[in-house]
Design a protein around this motif. Structure first.
Motif, PDB file in Angstrom:
ATOM      1  N   MET A 130      26.216  30.222  26.511  1.00  7.14           N
ATOM      2  CA  MET A 130      25.775  29.285  27.549  1.00  7.14           C
ATOM      3  C   MET A 130      26.882  28.262  27.777  1.00  7.14           C
ATOM      4  O   MET A 130      27.292  27.582  26.858  1.00  7.14           O
ATOM      5  N   GLU A 131      27.363  28.170  29.024  1.00  7.34           N
ATOM      6  CA  GLU A 131      28.451  27.235  29.316  1.00  7.34           C
ATOM      7  C   GLU A 131      28.002  25.785  29.245  1.00  7.34           C
ATOM      8  O   GLU A 131      28.748  24.921  28.804  1.00  7.34           O
ATOM      9  N   LYS A 132      26.795  25.516  29.687  1.00  4.15           N
ATOM     10  CA  LYS A 132      26.248  24.150  29.661  1.00  4.15           C
ATOM     11  C   LYS A 132      25.001  24.134  28.799  1.00  4.15           C
ATOM     12  O   LYS A 132      24.403  25.171  28.529  1.00  4.15           O
ATOM     13  N   SER A 133      24.610  22.964  28.384  1.00  5.88           N
ATOM     14  CA  SER A 133      23.428  22.816  27.546  1.00  5.88           C
ATOM     15  C   SER A 133      22.191  23.332  28.277  1.00  5.88           C
ATOM     16  O   SER A 133      21.938  22.959  29.417  1.00  5.88           O
ATOM     17  N   LEU A 137      19.196  22.636  27.626  1.00  8.46           N
ATOM     18  CA  LEU A 137      18.122  21.657  27.523  1.00  8.46           C
ATOM     19  C   LEU A 137      18.423  20.454  28.407  1.00  8.46           C
ATOM     20  O   LEU A 137      19.516  19.908  28.387  1.00  8.46           O
ATOM     21  N   ASP A 138      17.447  20.051  29.190  1.00  6.56           N
ATOM     22  CA  ASP A 138      17.626  18.899  30.071  1.00  6.56           C
ATOM     23  C   ASP A 138      17.757  17.600  29.293  1.00  6.56           C
ATOM     24  O   ASP A 138      18.483  16.698  29.689  1.00  6.56           O
ATOM     25  N   GLY A 139      17.044  17.474  28.204  1.00  9.09           N
ATOM     26  CA  GLY A 139      17.044  16.232  27.432  1.00  9.09           C
ATOM     27  C   GLY A 139      18.285  16.020  26.584  1.00  9.09           C
ATOM     28  O   GLY A 139      18.560  14.918  26.141  1.00  9.09           O
ATOM     29  N   ILE A 140      19.046  17.075  26.365  1.00 12.60           N
ATOM     30  CA  ILE A 140      20.226  16.972  25.503  1.00 12.60           C
ATOM     31  C   ILE A 140      21.448  17.351  26.330  1.00 12.60           C
ATOM     32  O   ILE A 140      21.608  18.491  26.732  1.00 12.60           O
ATOM     33  N   ARG A 141      22.283  16.400  26.551  1.00  8.81           N
ATOM     34  CA  ARG A 141      23.512  16.644  27.323  1.00  8.81           C
ATOM     35  C   ARG A 141      24.681  16.440  26.367  1.00  8.81           C
ATOM     36  O   ARG A 141      24.971  15.341  25.944  1.00  8.81           O
ATOM     37  N   CYS A 142      25.332  17.531  26.041  1.00  5.55           N
ATOM     38  CA  CYS A 142      26.446  17.436  25.105  1.00  5.55           C
ATOM     39  C   CYS A 142      27.780  17.749  25.767  1.00  5.55           C
ATOM     40  O   CYS A 142      28.811  17.501  25.209  1.00  5.55           O
ATOM     41  N   CYS A 143      27.750  18.316  26.955  1.00  6.54           N
ATOM     42  CA  CYS A 143      28.994  18.701  27.619  1.00  6.54           C
ATOM     43  C   CYS A 143      29.408  17.678  28.668  1.00  6.54           C
ATOM     44  O   CYS A 143      28.630  17.084  29.314  1.00  6.54           O
TER      45      CYS A 143
END
Length: 89
Positions: free
Chosen positions: A78-81, A83-89
């Motif tokens: 998965m290129e982006k997280s 999960l909506d609640g967790i933004r790590c990128c």
């Protein structure tokens, strides 16, 4: 003399254990990575839509494993997280 002998026997045992584990280091690392992936899946399962009866207890672990989450979702392809609640990128 006795101390020197203890050291050499201890060192021989360490070398023997290392010789046994060297061929299996990649397998051990893969198994540990798979266990970490499963653990992360269980912790984040409720956020992914999978019911987790222990969600209340795993909520406390989020701050400790958020750093690992980025590596996990990249390894899962998965290129982006996801999960909506967790933004790590």
């Amino acid at each position: 003399m006795a101390e020197q002998r203890k050291f050499s026997i201890k060192r021989m045992i360490e070398l023997y254990e290392e010789m046994l584990s060297v061929p299996h280091k990649t397998e051990i690392a893969r198994e540990l990575r798979d266990e970490d992936d499963l653990f992360l899946l269980l912790v984040y399962s409720d956020l992914l839509g999978i019911p987790n009866p222990a969600f209340y207890y795993t909520l406390e672990l989020y701050p400790y494993i958020i750093e690992k989450f980025h590596d996990w979702h990249l390894r899962m392809g998965m290129e982006k997280s996801p999960l909506d609640g967790i933004r790590c990128c």
